[in-house]
Design a protein around this motif. Structure first.
Motif, short mmCIF file in Angstrom:
data_model
loop_
_atom_site.label_atom_id
_atom_site.label_comp_id
_atom_site.label_asym_id
_atom_site.label_seq_id
_atom_site.Cartn_x
_atom_site.Cartn_y
_atom_site.Cartn_z
N MET A 1 24.54 -2.04 -29.58
CA MET A 1 24.52 -0.64 -29.19
C MET A 1 24.02 0.17 -30.38
O MET A 1 24.31 -0.13 -31.52
N GLN A 2 23.31 1.21 -30.07
CA GLN A 2 22.70 2.07 -31.08
C GLN A 2 23.40 3.43 -31.04
O GLN A 2 23.60 4.01 -29.98
N ASP A 47 22.63 1.59 -25.15
CA ASP A 47 22.21 0.19 -25.28
C ASP A 47 20.77 0.08 -25.74
O ASP A 47 20.40 -0.86 -26.43
N SER A 48 19.95 1.07 -25.39
CA SER A 48 18.57 1.12 -25.86
C SER A 48 18.10 2.57 -25.77
O SER A 48 18.67 3.37 -25.04
N TRP A 49 17.06 2.87 -26.50
CA TRP A 49 16.53 4.24 -26.51
C TRP A 49 15.02 4.21 -26.40
O TRP A 49 14.40 3.38 -27.07
N ASN A 51 14.99 4.44 -22.99
CA ASN A 51 15.29 3.95 -21.63
C ASN A 51 16.63 3.23 -21.63
O ASN A 51 16.71 2.01 -21.61
N PHE A 52 17.71 4.00 -21.64
CA PHE A 52 19.05 3.44 -21.72
C PHE A 52 19.53 2.97 -20.35
O PHE A 52 19.13 3.48 -19.32
N THR A 92 30.36 -6.73 -26.14
CA THR A 92 29.91 -5.96 -27.29
C THR A 92 31.09 -5.56 -28.16
O THR A 92 32.24 -5.60 -27.73
#
Length: 126
Positions: A1-2, A47-49, A51-52, A92
């Protein structure tokens, strides 16, 4: 996770979440707070950036005083994909399961996913 810290990213996320109200309300409030100075010491994880699939908001880990206090250990979640929710809960480090916590969200299926992952791990859910 970011962890999102950049004001431009937080602003874009806020605009995106506003388009999906009311289901995004629990996370939108925290995103707005973090973007405006973060007096409550929260953080926004994706979870992503950009496009989460899932957003999690929580109190910064260093601010946790009592691992048994599920009121201060509140998590808010918004997800586009139930698989991302199950991955978040199941594997996670963003959700510390050795600590009592309370998960808030307004989407259908959240309770079932939490119950499913908890029973698979032998954890108790109230």
């Amino acid at each position: 996770m970011q962890i999102l810290r950049c004001p431009a990213q937080l602003q874009l996320l806020e605009e995106t979440l506003r388009k999906s109200l009311p289901s995004t309300l629990p996370v939108l409030g925290t995103v707005m707070t973090v973007a405006r100075g973060n007096p409550a010491a929260h953080e926004v994880l994706v979870d992503s950036w950009p496009n989460f699939g899932i957003i999690l908001t929580r109190l910064r880990p260093e601010e946790h005083k009592d691992p048994r206090d599920h009121y201060t250990n509140q998590l808010a979640v918004f997800y586009r994909d139930k698989g991302a929710l199950r991955a978040l809960l199941g594997g996670t480090e963003a959700v510390v399961q050795a600590r009592a916590f309370q998960m808030m969200g307004m989407q259908e299926g959240l309770d079932e996913a939490v119950q499913e992952v908890a029973s698979a791990k032998g954890l108790q859910v109230e």
